[in-house]
Each structure stands twice: as structure tokens, then as C-alpha cells.
Design a protein around this motif. Structure first.
Motif, mmCIF file in Angstrom:
data_model
loop_
_atom_site.group_PDB
_atom_site.id
_atom_site.type_symbol
_atom_site.label_atom_id
_atom_site.label_comp_id
_atom_site.label_asym_id
_atom_site.label_seq_id
_atom_site.Cartn_x
_atom_site.Cartn_y
_atom_site.Cartn_z
ATOM 1 N N MET A 80 38.733 -83.529 -4.276
ATOM 2 C CA MET A 80 38.044 -84.075 -5.444
ATOM 3 C C MET A 80 36.559 -84.149 -5.111
ATOM 4 N N VAL A 81 35.758 -83.357 -5.834
ATOM 5 C CA VAL A 81 34.342 -83.205 -5.512
ATOM 6 C C VAL A 81 33.510 -83.414 -6.775
ATOM 7 N N ILE A 82 32.515 -84.288 -6.691
ATOM 8 C CA ILE A 82 31.611 -84.490 -7.827
ATOM 9 C C ILE A 82 30.199 -84.037 -7.450
ATOM 10 N N ALA A 83 29.411 -83.738 -8.469
ATOM 11 C CA ALA A 83 28.017 -83.360 -8.261
ATOM 12 C C ALA A 83 27.170 -84.598 -8.035
ATOM 13 N N GLY A 84 26.254 -84.517 -7.071
ATOM 14 C CA GLY A 84 25.260 -85.559 -6.867
ATOM 15 C C GLY A 84 23.942 -85.133 -7.486
ATOM 16 N N ASN A 85 22.919 -85.938 -7.303
ATOM 17 C CA ASN A 85 21.627 -85.617 -7.901
ATOM 18 C C ASN A 85 20.960 -84.401 -7.262
ATOM 19 N N HIS A 86 21.400 -84.003 -6.058
ATOM 20 C CA HIS A 86 20.857 -82.806 -5.416
ATOM 21 C C HIS A 86 21.609 -81.545 -5.812
ATOM 22 N N ASP A 87 22.811 -81.695 -6.341
ATOM 23 C CA ASP A 87 23.659 -80.538 -6.621
ATOM 24 C C ASP A 87 23.336 -79.891 -7.959
ATOM 25 N N ASN A 88 23.774 -78.645 -8.098
ATOM 26 C CA ASN A 88 23.682 -77.927 -9.361
ATOM 27 C C ASN A 88 24.959 -78.199 -10.145
ATOM 28 N N SER A 89 24.841 -78.998 -11.206
ATOM 29 C CA SER A 89 26.034 -79.424 -11.948
ATOM 30 C C SER A 89 26.767 -78.236 -12.577
ATOM 31 N N SER A 90 26.032 -77.238 -13.051
ATOM 32 C CA SER A 90 26.666 -76.056 -13.658
ATOM 33 C C SER A 90 27.438 -75.264 -12.607
ATOM 34 N N TYR A 91 26.847 -75.133 -11.420
ATOM 35 C CA TYR A 91 27.532 -74.432 -10.328
ATOM 36 C C TYR A 91 28.819 -75.163 -9.957
ATOM 37 N N MET A 92 28.756 -76.499 -9.947
ATOM 38 C CA MET A 92 29.918 -77.308 -9.583
ATOM 39 C C MET A 92 31.074 -77.089 -10.564
ATOM 40 N N ASP A 93 30.751 -76.834 -11.826
ATOM 41 C CA ASP A 93 31.775 -76.665 -12.865
ATOM 42 C C ASP A 93 32.210 -75.206 -13.052
ATOM 43 N N GLN A 94 31.619 -74.307 -12.289
ATOM 44 C CA GLN A 94 31.772 -72.881 -12.564
ATOM 45 C C GLN A 94 33.229 -72.420 -12.617
ATOM 46 N N TYR A 95 34.036 -72.846 -11.662
ATOM 47 C CA TYR A 95 35.440 -72.408 -11.611
ATOM 48 C C TYR A 95 36.398 -73.601 -11.729
ATOM 49 N N ASN A 97 38.394 -74.927 -14.071
ATOM 50 C CA ASN A 97 39.755 -74.757 -14.595
ATOM 51 C C ASN A 97 40.651 -73.990 -13.631
ATOM 52 N N LEU A 98 40.084 -72.972 -13.016
ATOM 53 C CA LEU A 98 40.864 -72.169 -12.067
ATOM 54 C C LEU A 98 41.200 -72.976 -10.820
ATOM 55 N N LEU A 99 40.202 -73.675 -10.300
ATOM 56 C CA LEU A 99 40.406 -74.441 -9.068
ATOM 57 C C LEU A 99 41.379 -75.597 -9.259
ATOM 58 N N GLU A 102 44.908 -75.271 -8.331
ATOM 59 C CA GLU A 102 45.212 -75.363 -6.898
ATOM 60 C C GLU A 102 44.944 -76.771 -6.359
ATOM 61 N N LYS A 103 44.804 -77.726 -7.284
ATOM 62 C CA LYS A 103 44.538 -79.123 -6.936
ATOM 63 C C LYS A 103 43.211 -79.298 -6.205
ATOM 64 N N PHE A 104 42.236 -78.477 -6.613
ATOM 65 C CA PHE A 104 40.850 -78.620 -6.157
ATOM 66 C C PHE A 104 40.050 -78.995 -7.402
#
Length: 375
Positions: A80-95, A97-99, A102-104
Motif C-alpha cells: 500500500m503506497v501513497i504519494a507524498g508531496n515530493h512524488d508525482n501523483s499522476s505517475y503513482m496512479d499510472q497502473y 487498476n492493473l497493480l 496483484e494486491k499492490f
């Protein structure tokens, strides 16, 4: 259910222009070894996976290799991974549904993502809330963009929108700055490597956490609790600034038992070459050597050859961060050395201005925070 809680990895970060890849790999491997030993059901990363919104190819390779090592250590682990203020939120959401198949599970943008898990005590609901600014909440809740909305009010509105069953166990994963209502901002130790808002406008009061049986928090680099032992900042896994040199870095192992019974264990993490301060006289200091990341504080009173001093210290301490004269304000050398406090931008502006009132100060704070992308 057993959780591992980490945060603020900041993959790709540099410390005073030193590449920390080797150090981070050393820490990441310790986490993998703990996973092998304790076999957690869930690994939570509470934001700031990367140090930049556009991570380098090296940081991406490092992350991918670490994930591979984690799954070798425990094949059925849930992530279970969330975006922080340094992260790219769009990149974090990119996959996303697919992930998730696999319980990611990842959460880069709103809405809050709810994940339902089950153990012998019943259901556990995880609420994955990425880092948000008031402007994000206004857009998501269709609030007039011109309306004033604090960080505190924004997070309270978001969580009040959720239907939280208090009879079940609920876990929040969040990357914000939480503070007990009765606490003083001066009591909270912030690290130099954290992005801070002018006037600490990003404060969210801990009453927002009340419905949860555990809050896995990120954003603050020093491990700490927020009012209750079950609301925890794991802290960064290693020191990313001199101000963090004396902090005990860790990951948190959280055993969620029946409702109201949560056991939390700190698992220590140690850098291969720690960040530390060495104090002494020049001739004594150069009799030793170290690969650690060091700040040198010289006690010498007499003048020293600046060029020779730097060359000798860098030879014996290749990861030197600062060279300071403890008993002198400055020394004439190429490397700028100053023991005076580094002022925040807001302090510099107010010191420069001779005539201002509270309204002027508020306007200046808003301008600075908008420039930093924090509104």
C-alpha cells in the motif's frame, strides 16, 4: 494482521551533492531482511517514495529492484503506497487498476482509496489518502476556488465524507503534518530536509485521526507519535540532513489484533556511513579518517591555511558536509563558513521591511506558499 510501516524513502536524494544510492540500498536491504524475518502481511509506504516528482532512471531502477527483493522475501505480501508531496501523483496512479489485481495498491490522487482486508478477527479497512493541498480538496468537493480553506479544514472535510464503521478496525495512511490540539509548534522538531510552509499553515489537528485504530503517517522525518501511541510517524529510514544525525531511525511493525488491541514494535535501521558531527582541534582531527558523512567543528583559535585545511580534511573525510570554526564567526577561505543562523525567506523579508502590519504579513505568507506550490 501484521503491518510494516515505512515512509519518506526519498529515493534519488543527494546529501550536500553526495550520491546516496549505496547508503539507501544498504537501508532498503535491512527492510527486506526484516520482511524475511517477521513476514508481515502488508507493507505500507506513507509517501515520498522519491525525492523528485521526475525521478531519475537510477532511482526508478533502485525502487524496482527493491520491490523485486521484497516479493522474493514474501511472495504474498500486500503493498500500500501513497504519494507524498515530493512524488508525482499522476505517475503513482499510472497502473493503479492493473497493480491492484496483484494486491499492490497505490494512491496518487483523490478520492481516498479504500482497501478491505480480512484476518481471524474480522475486517480491516485501509484508507489510502495521498498528500493533498486545499486546492485539491476544493476541486474534488466542488468548493469555490476563491473560498478560503485551511489544510486542517480540508482534511477534516475529506474524512467526514467517508462512512467509517467504528465497530470495525480502520487504518489511515496519510502524508500530512498532524499536530495535537494542545501542542505548540515549537515542540515539534522539523528536519532541514523537509519542505516547510511559511507560518506552518499546513498544520492539521489530530482530532481528524480519532476514528482510526492506527494512523500510518509520513512527512515528518523524525519518528514520533501524535497524541496517541496508535498515531505514528515512522520517520525517514535514514538521515537526510545534519539536523537528523541524532535521530533513531526505524520501521514500525504493527500487529493489529482484535478491536482496540494494537501492538507496535520499533525495528531499528542503521546507515553504513552515518551522519555525525566531529569536534576537535585541526591537528587531532586529521590524525583520523572516516567515510561517514561528517560536519567538522574546529576548536582552533589561531589562523590556519584555508586551502591546506580543506584539502587535508577532504582527504581524511571524503564525505565532509561542513567545516565550521566553533569559536569564530567566519574564516577567510573559498568555502563559505558561517555559524550564524540561516534565516527562512519570510524572516528575511520581514527583517528587510521596516513597516508592515498583520494583513501585509498574511499576504506575504500566501505569496511565498503559492510560489512553493503549497496552496
Amino acid at each position: 494482521m501484521r503491518l510494516f510501516h515505512v515512509s519518506d524513502l526519498h529515493l534519488g536524494i543527494r546529501l550536500m551533492n553526495y550520491d546516496l544510492t549505496e547508503e539507501q540500498n544498504y537501508i532498503l536491504n535491512q527492510i527486506v531482511q526484516y520482511i524475511k524475518q517477521y513476514q508481515p502481511d502488508v507493507l505500507i509506504i506513507a509517501g515520498d517514495v522519491f525525492d523528485r516528482s521526475t525521478p531519475s532512471a537510477n532511482a526508478l531502477r533502485q525502487y524496482n529492484q527493491w520491490l523485486s527483493d521484497i516479493y522474493e522475501a514474501k511472495e504474498d505480501i500486500q503493498m500500500m503506497v501513497i504519494a507524498g508531496n515530493h512524488d508525482n501523483s499522476s505517475y503513482m496512479d499510472q497502473y493503479k487498476n492493473l497493480l491492484s489485481k496483484e494486491k499492490f495498491y497505490t494512491a496518487g490522487t483523490l478520492p481516498i482509496q479504500k482497501i478491505k482486508c480480512e484476518d481471524k478477527y474480522g475486517d480491516i479497512l485501509f484508507y489510502l489518502m495521498p498528500f493533498v493541498r486545499p486546492s485539491h480538496v476544493k476541486q474534488y468537493l466542488n468548493i469555490d476556488m476563491d473560498q478560503s480553506l485551511s489544510y486542517d479544514k480540508a482534511i477534516h472535510l475529506l474524512l467526514e465524507k467517508e462512512t467509517i464503521d467504528l465497530n470495525q478496525r480502520n487504518v489511515l495512511v496519510s502524508h500530512q503534518f498532524y499536530l495535537p490540539e494542545e501542542a505548540s509548534l515549537q515542540d515539534i522538531e522539523r528536519s532541514d530536509s523537509e519542505i516547510q510552509t511559511v507560518g506552518n499553515i499546513d498544520v492539521i489537528y489530530s482530532s481528524a485521526l480519532k476514528p482510526f485504530d492506527y494512523a500510518a503517517l509520513g512527512h515528518i522525518h523524525k519518528p514520533m507519535t501524535v497524541k496517541q501511541n496508535i498515531f505514528r510517524y515512522a520517520g525517514s529510514p535514514m538521515a537526510y540532513s545534519i539536523s537528523e544525525q541524532n535521530q533513531n531511525k526505524q520501521i514500525l511493525m504493527v500487529d493489529l489484533l482484535e478491536k482496540g488491541n494494537t501492538k507496535i514494535t520499533s525495528l531499528p535501521l542503521h546507515m553504513k556511513h552515518p551522519v555525525r558531527t566531529i569536534q576537535g582541534y585541526y591537528q587531532n582531527i586529521i590524525q583520523q579518517s572516516s567515510q561517514d558523512y561528517v560536519r567538522i567543528e574546529l576548536l582552533d583559535q589561531q589562523d590556519l591555511n584555508a586551502v591546506d585545511l580543506q584539502e587535508q580534511i577532504r582527504f581524511h573525510y571524503p564525505h565532509v558536509l561542513e567545516i565550521l570554526f566553533k569559536n569564530r564567526k567566519w574564516v577567510d577561505m573559498d568555502m563559505e563558513i558561517d555559524n550564524e543562523k540561516i534565516m527562512e525567506p519570510m524572516e528575511l523579508i520581514l527583517e528587510f521591511l521596516s513597516d508592515y502590519d498583520e494583513e501585509d504579513e498574511k499576504i506575504l505568507k500566501d505569496i511565498l506558499n503559492e510560489e512553493r506550490g503549497l496552496l
